[in-house]
Design an enzyme around this catalytic site. Structure first.
Site, short mmCIF file in Angstrom:
data_model
loop_
_atom_site.label_atom_id
_atom_site.label_comp_id
_atom_site.label_asym_id
_atom_site.label_seq_id
_atom_site.Cartn_x
_atom_site.Cartn_y
_atom_site.Cartn_z
N CYS A 289 -6.67 27.98 -2.78
CA CYS A 289 -8.20 27.09 -2.48
C CYS A 289 -8.93 26.40 -1.38
O CYS A 289 -9.93 27.02 -1.25
CB CYS A 289 -7.88 25.64 -3.47
N GLY A 348 -1.42 26.50 5.21
CA GLY A 348 -1.71 28.09 5.79
C GLY A 348 -3.38 28.86 5.69
O GLY A 348 -3.24 29.52 6.23
#
Length: 481
Positions: A289, A348
């Site tokens: 997201c 990440g």
């Protein structure tokens, strides 16, 4: 008549017009597979008040309110055309018509602007593509809502089944209940019934088979009449090609992961690199997201100003991966109570930028803090630019990107001075630029990007699935390149 009476009369007049819009929008959607938009926001299945509020919201991005009296003539003009499957933005039609100085009538201008979707140019309505959800958690249930919502025309994507591990006692009833009511996103718009004898959930007439399995290699989807389906893995249990290939059982054509992919699995952010997906690619990821939130505005800024380096700090709502109260967790800090703490953790998203936007050579670093809110996050994107600019120039540019560029479905824009996180629950954009918080000093720019990390991300997943299914219909007027 007093001023108040004038305002009330005007409101009732606009209500009447909005009410008359609803059957036109519905008929275009059902009979011609045309999705009517207003500045990238769908008007299909919307109430009178919702249509009026969407028109009013235009002032946040376009600088002035858009009236239904302006857009209604364009909607009526669409009904006179031989339209094929498409998405048509009547807000953009009204805006571009206002700027057009050729003296064309609304009917003439509309016919010209949507010519690619009419007559011999229109594309054929395609047969629906089967979709299977593997996992039925937060993202899975929101994707289910979106698939059911978009099934009105009978074309496009069709949710055929969900695959879950069987729980104890009335499993299917409880799962249907979680689909029906959501503490954050509200009640399901429609009706849901359960057929326990056949393990089916019927949502707005869509029969959804519930398949119980804890091993993807054991499921033969053709036994349920499912063929060439796209399977959306919402579990995140497998992230590399070898693991995700377990889903490629009879009846499954492609696998889409709703988490960052590892190894050679393509990480796709719709609007940025979805057109790089090869037709024969059977496994791909929709990234995270946060990656979806930062990559579109990063791409926009890089194209206009150039980016030398950047850092993203995400202030992220808590997720099911954290503990409600302090308890053991495999990660260093996520075991501490999500509802009581700000929790520093890793992200990440920064490293994932290279996969989604390989042409950007600038180093991007990132970190994250989980905070005690259940949904909506904010990414603070700090950039060193290749040239100096001003705050006004950056805001004008990003406002235009949100209105008329190929990234307008990904990037939204808001200038409200009192906006807070809960205002963006249900946003369908990947991220929303907060104009009031934006900072620019010479070649340094700091963007504050809100995003509904549940619903906005789910919309991005649906867009990717539509694209690889071949049911992503063109938008008119065409966005400026």
């Amino acid at each position: 008549m007093t001023v108040n009476d004038d305002s009330f009369t005007n409101w009732m007049h606009r209500e009447e017009i909005a009410e008359s819009m609803i059957p036109i929008i519905g008929k275009l959607h059902r009979e011609q597979d045309v999705n009517v938009l207003l500045h990238s926001r769908s008007l299909v299945n919307k109430s009178v008040v919702s249509i009026l509020k969407t028109h009013r919201f235009a002032r946040q991005i376009a600088g002035e309110e858009l009236s239904v009296t302006e857009t209604m003539p364009f909607l009526k003009a669409l009904t006179t055309l031989d339209l094929g499957p498409s998405q048509i933005d009547i807000g953009m039609l009204a805006a571009t018509y206002r700027a057009d100085g050729r003296g064309l009538s609304v009917e003439e201008f509309t016919a010209e602007a949507v010519a690619g979707a009419t007559g011999d140019n229109k594309i054929e309505r395609r047969a629906s593509r089967d979709v299977v959800l593997y996992g039925f958690g937060r993202i899975g249930r929101l994707i289910a809502r979106l698939l059911i919502e978009k099934a009105g025309s009978g074309n496009g994507l069709r949710l055929r089944a969900i695959v879950v591990r069987k729980g104890s006692g009335q499993d299917i009833v409880k799962r249907a209940s979680l689909l029906r009511r959501d503490s954050i996103h509200g009640q399901f718009q429609g009706t849901i019934t359960v057929d326990e004898a056949t393990n089916k959930i019927i949502a707005n007439g869509n029969e959804i088979q519930v398949i119980y399995s804890d091993d993807p290699t054991t499921v033969d989807y053709t036994a349920y009449g499912i063929k060439d389906a796209i399977l959306i893995d919402n579990t995140g249990r497998w992230r590399d090609r070898e693991g995700l290939s377990k889903h490629l059982q009879p009846g499954i054509g492609k696998v889409v992961l709703t988490a960052p992919g590892k190894g050679d699995v393509p990480n796709i952010v719709h609007g940025v690199n979805h057109d790089t997906v090869k037709p024969d690619e059977r496994i791909l990821s929709c990234a995270s997201c946060t990656t979806n939130a930062i990559v579109p505005p990063l791409k926009a800024m890089a194209e206009e100003y150039g980016v030398l380096r950047g850092h993203v700090e995400t202030v992220h709502s808590y997720t099911n991966d954290q503990n409600l109260l302090d308890n053991y967790h495999g990660s260093d800090r996520r075991g501490r109570s999500a509802a009581l703490n700000m929790v520093i953790t890793e992200t990440g998203a920064a490293s994932a930028v290279a996969k989604a936007l390989p042409e950007l050579k600038a180093p991007i670093t990132g970190s994250s803090i989980r905070v005690p809110v259940p949904d909506v996050s904010i990414a603070i994107l700090s950039l060193r630019l290749e040239r100096e600019t001003t705050r006004e120039e950056v805001l004008d540019y990003l406002r235009n990107v949100s209105l008329a560029s190929p990234l307008k479905r990904q990037i939204d824009f808001i200038s409200a001075p009192d906006a807070v996180s809960s205002d963006f629950i249900g946003s369908r954009h990947a991220s929303i630029v907060d104009a009031g918080a934006t900072k620019v000093d010479g070649d340094n720019a700091i963007l504050y990007l809100w995003y509904d990390n549940e619903f906005g991300y789910s919309c991005q997943v649906i867009r990717v699935v539509q694209h690889v299914s071949g049911v992503e219909y063109p938008t008119y007027p065409a966005p400026a390149v």
